[in-house]
Design a protein around this motif. Structure first.
Motif, mmCIF file in Angstrom:
data_model
loop_
_atom_site.group_PDB
_atom_site.id
_atom_site.type_symbol
_atom_site.label_atom_id
_atom_site.label_comp_id
_atom_site.label_asym_id
_atom_site.label_seq_id
_atom_site.Cartn_x
_atom_site.Cartn_y
_atom_site.Cartn_z
ATOM 1 N N LYS A 1 0.824 -1.206 0.000
ATOM 2 C CA LYS A 1 0.000 0.000 0.000
ATOM 3 C C LYS A 1 0.861 1.260 0.000
ATOM 4 C CE LYS A 1 -3.683 2.328 2.585
ATOM 5 N NZ LYS A 1 -4.572 2.266 3.782
ATOM 6 N N GLN B 1 1.061 4.162 -2.966
ATOM 7 C CA GLN B 1 0.828 5.568 -2.643
ATOM 8 C C GLN B 1 1.995 6.445 -3.066
ATOM 9 O OE1 GLN B 1 -0.017 5.570 1.556
ATOM 10 N NE2 GLN B 1 -2.193 5.049 1.281
ATOM 11 N N ALA C 1 -2.151 -4.275 -2.115
ATOM 12 C CA ALA C 1 -2.448 -2.981 -1.499
ATOM 13 C C ALA C 1 -3.943 -2.779 -1.322
ATOM 14 C CB ALA C 1 -1.871 -1.854 -2.350
#
Length: 347
Positions: A298, A302, A340
């Motif tokens: 994740k 990002q 994610a």
């Protein structure tokens, strides 16, 4: 001649004629007889002995000890067929022990080939990592420890991103960066729990540079000066403020700086990078690792899809010095995005 004059003559006390028969029968005391192991009574075993040997002579003429005669036993002869049978039995026993050991230890010994490298401590490296696991439990940082804190997780992320840039600017060791983050998190957690001057939002950067100063003193051979850290903050904090925060930080964590770092375990994990061996040496199975890998995925997504913030780590690992590992296509693959997406929103 009077009796007093006779007593005054030299050697008069040793004259048996003048002292009588009782004195003549008394044995003569050997010189230093009280402080030696020589038995003078054993010398004068015969009555009427006119002379006794001096102690020094008696010691020189000590009777030699008689050693007992032990009959020689001829060596037993073993038939060649018996020796051959014994050799076969020992070989079978060795093979049995080896097979039994392989059953008990189903994974390879990754430290077996490092015996000639003293810096790897192959003889007791397993004990070292067992001890590091114990320290990890003692110095654990609780999840969500910032709940109820004035400082949020996003503020901490911005601070760590800036510390990565400072670390690269000063060209410090990798251990220094990892220790900086570990000391910072422990300090923030303890300050919140004990309510001992909790770090405010205005002093978060001060806590960050102080944590790096402490880490440099612990890891680096030539640590930057306090003035260098004051300069890197654009003089937002003075040297006196940094030193004051350093004392507060060290007292809060009780000067415990020798804890394990993720880098220590990362090096060990890369050495045993295979499924059953990894589980054996790390003590973690797939159920333990899956949620952590999903969180890492994740963060990767990002950063790749971000608007320019939190780019310090990606820029660092995009350089050729670090093999450009941040640019490999696998980090943007569907597998990483699916992991994610599976992260629970509560994390």
């Amino acid at each position: 001649m009077t009796s007093l004059e006779m007593r005054a003559l030299p050697g008069a006390t040793e004259n048996p004629v003048r002292l009588g028969k009782a004195a003549a029968a008394a044995p003569r005391r050997a010189a230093l007889g009280e402080i030696t192991n020589f038995n003078t009574a054993a010398v004068n075993t015969k009555r009427g002995a006119t002379k006794s040997k001096p102690a020094a002579v008696a010691l020189k003429t000590k009777r030699p000890e008689v050693q007992p005669q032990v009959p020689e036993v001829p060596a037993a002869t073993v038939a060649p067929e018996v020796l051959q049978q014994l050799d076969v039995s020992l070989k079978e026993e060795s093979e049995l022990c080896q097979a039994f050991s392989e059953v008990l230890l189903t994974v390879e010994d990754v430290d077996e080939q490092d015996g000639d490298l003293p810096q790897l401590c192959s003889h007791y490296v397993k004990d070292i990592y067992r001890y590091l696991h114990e320290l990890e439990q003692q110095q654990v940082v609780r999840p969500h420890y910032m709940q109820g804190y004035e400082i949020t997780g996003r503020m901490r992320a911005l601070l760590v991103d800036w510390l990565v840039q400072v670390h690269s600017r000063f060209q410090l060791l990798q251990e220094t960066l990892y220790l900086t983050v570990a000391v910072l998190d422990r300090f923030l957690q303890v300050s919140l729990l004990l309510q001992v001057q909790p770090v405010s939002r205005k002093k978060l950067q001060l806590a960050g540079v102080t944590a790096m100063l402490v880490a440099c003193k612990f890891e680096e051979m030539f640590a930057p000066a306090v003035g260098d850290f004051a300069y890197i903050t654009d003089n937002a904090f003075s040297k006196a403020q940094i030193l004051e925060m350093e004392q507060l930080l060290l007292r809060s964590i009780k000067f415990q700086l020798g804890g394990p770092l993720p880098l220590h375990f990362l090096r060990r994990a890369s050495k045993v990078a295979s499924s059953p061996t990894q589980q054996h040496y790390s003590t973690y199975d797939e159920a333990h690792l899956r949620p952590i890998v999903q969180l890492i995925a994740k963060n990767v997504v990002q950063v790749n899809d971000g608007n320019g913030k939190f780019k310090a780590v990606k820029n660092k690992y995009s350089s050729s010095k670090l093999m450009k590992v941040a640019l490999i296509p696998q980090l943007s693959s569907a597998v990483v995005r699916n992991m994610a997406a599976a992260v629970d929103d509560s994390h």
